[in-house]
Write an enzyme that holds these catalytic residues in place. Structure first.
Site, mmCIF file in Angstrom:
data_model
loop_
_atom_site.group_PDB
_atom_site.id
_atom_site.type_symbol
_atom_site.label_atom_id
_atom_site.label_comp_id
_atom_site.label_asym_id
_atom_site.label_seq_id
_atom_site.Cartn_x
_atom_site.Cartn_y
_atom_site.Cartn_z
ATOM 1 N N HIS A 1 11.794 -88.118 56.105
ATOM 2 C CA HIS A 1 11.811 -89.019 55.198
ATOM 3 C C HIS A 1 10.848 -90.256 55.178
ATOM 4 O O HIS A 1 10.175 -90.584 54.418
ATOM 5 C CB HIS A 1 13.230 -89.527 55.353
ATOM 6 C CG HIS A 1 14.387 -88.794 54.672
ATOM 7 N ND1 HIS A 1 14.187 -88.178 53.458
ATOM 8 C CD2 HIS A 1 15.641 -88.160 55.418
ATOM 9 C CE1 HIS A 1 15.481 -87.297 53.157
ATOM 10 N NE2 HIS A 1 16.266 -87.351 54.448
ATOM 11 N N HIS A 22 14.084 -83.776 60.311
ATOM 12 C CA HIS A 22 14.593 -83.991 58.812
ATOM 13 C C HIS A 22 14.440 -85.742 58.433
ATOM 14 O O HIS A 22 13.746 -85.889 57.631
ATOM 15 C CB HIS A 22 15.933 -83.646 58.825
ATOM 16 C CG HIS A 22 16.500 -83.772 57.428
ATOM 17 N ND1 HIS A 22 16.160 -83.180 56.256
ATOM 18 C CD2 HIS A 22 17.251 -85.217 56.926
ATOM 19 C CE1 HIS A 22 16.673 -83.799 55.211
ATOM 20 N NE2 HIS A 22 17.359 -84.928 55.483
ATOM 21 N N GLU A 23 14.888 -86.349 59.403
ATOM 22 C CA GLU A 23 15.057 -87.732 59.195
ATOM 23 C C GLU A 23 13.489 -88.352 59.494
ATOM 24 O O GLU A 23 13.297 -89.231 58.694
ATOM 25 C CB GLU A 23 15.864 -88.599 60.067
ATOM 26 C CG GLU A 23 17.444 -88.251 59.898
ATOM 27 C CD GLU A 23 17.909 -88.224 58.490
ATOM 28 O OE1 GLU A 23 17.337 -89.181 57.683
ATOM 29 O OE2 GLU A 23 18.920 -87.570 58.165
ATOM 30 N N ASP A 44 15.120 -85.545 50.214
ATOM 31 C CA ASP A 44 16.055 -84.428 50.512
ATOM 32 C C ASP A 44 15.834 -83.476 49.240
ATOM 33 O O ASP A 44 15.578 -83.786 48.043
ATOM 34 C CB ASP A 44 17.403 -85.129 50.233
ATOM 35 C CG ASP A 44 18.053 -85.728 51.470
ATOM 36 O OD1 ASP A 44 18.821 -86.795 51.554
ATOM 37 O OD2 ASP A 44 17.550 -85.247 52.688
#
Length: 186
Positions: free
Chosen positions: A126, A122-123, A132
């Site tokens: 980014h 997920h990170e 998000d």
């Protein structure tokens, strides 16, 4: 990835063989057959402590999922595009530009039961240009914590993959052209 390696190796071997035989050869792209090499983004997980394996798996998931960018561990002495650190806060990513920034794998979320590989993927998402998407279902990697602690799915969905492909596929700072199937001998 295998097809890119094969094409590069085959072209190099054919060129070497023709050169040794005294024939000048060069490869030319077939009409409409230009391929962009993936943009390589180096990451340094040296300060990710107990999360290093999860970070490496998160990077591998992105490599399995998209073609336009490849995440690789930084070589010794190489400046990394992404620094990955462990801390006691909430996981977060601070991007400086597309493919560059700092990721924090926060122990706060891990202590609450969130999956470390999902957090890492997920990170990294980014850093690859994804926002998000909260609230969201477990099938959306970028839904993050809103999917709940029971969600362990670390894979980007089709829309997330397409957005990363677009982010890096549209980059004009990668003018690499790879020729396939056509060899011109003079």
């Amino acid at each position: 990835m295998y097809s890119r390696t094969f094409v590069h190796g085959f072209t190099a071997a054919l060129t070497a063989a023709l050169t040794l035989s005294g024939v000048q050869a060069y490869a030319a792209p077939a009409p409409g057959d230009q391929l962009l090499a993936p943009r390589v983004v180096a990451y340094d997980a040296g300060a990710s402590a107990e999360f290093k394996a999860a970070v490496d798996r998160g990077a591998a998931i992105w490599n399995e999922s998209v073609d336009a960018v490849e995440l690789r561990p930084a070589a010794a002495g190489q400046r990394a595009n992404i620094r990955i650190l462990a801390d006691n806060g909430w996981p977060r990513a601070l991007t400086t530009s597309l493919g560059n920034g700092t990721v924090y794998i926060g122990r706060e979320a891990v202590n609450e039961g969130y999956n470390t590989v999902r957090i890492s993927a997920h990170e990294l998402g980014h850093i690859l240009g994804l926002p998000d998407r909260k609230p969201g279902p477990c099938t959306s990697l970028m839904s993050g914590s809103s999917a709940g602690v029971s969600c362990t799915d670390p894979y980007p969905d089709a829309a997330e993959k397409a957005q990363v492909e677009g982010n890096f596929g549209a980059a004009t700072d990668r003018p690499t052209t790879v020729a396939r199937d056509t060899v011109i001998v003079d």
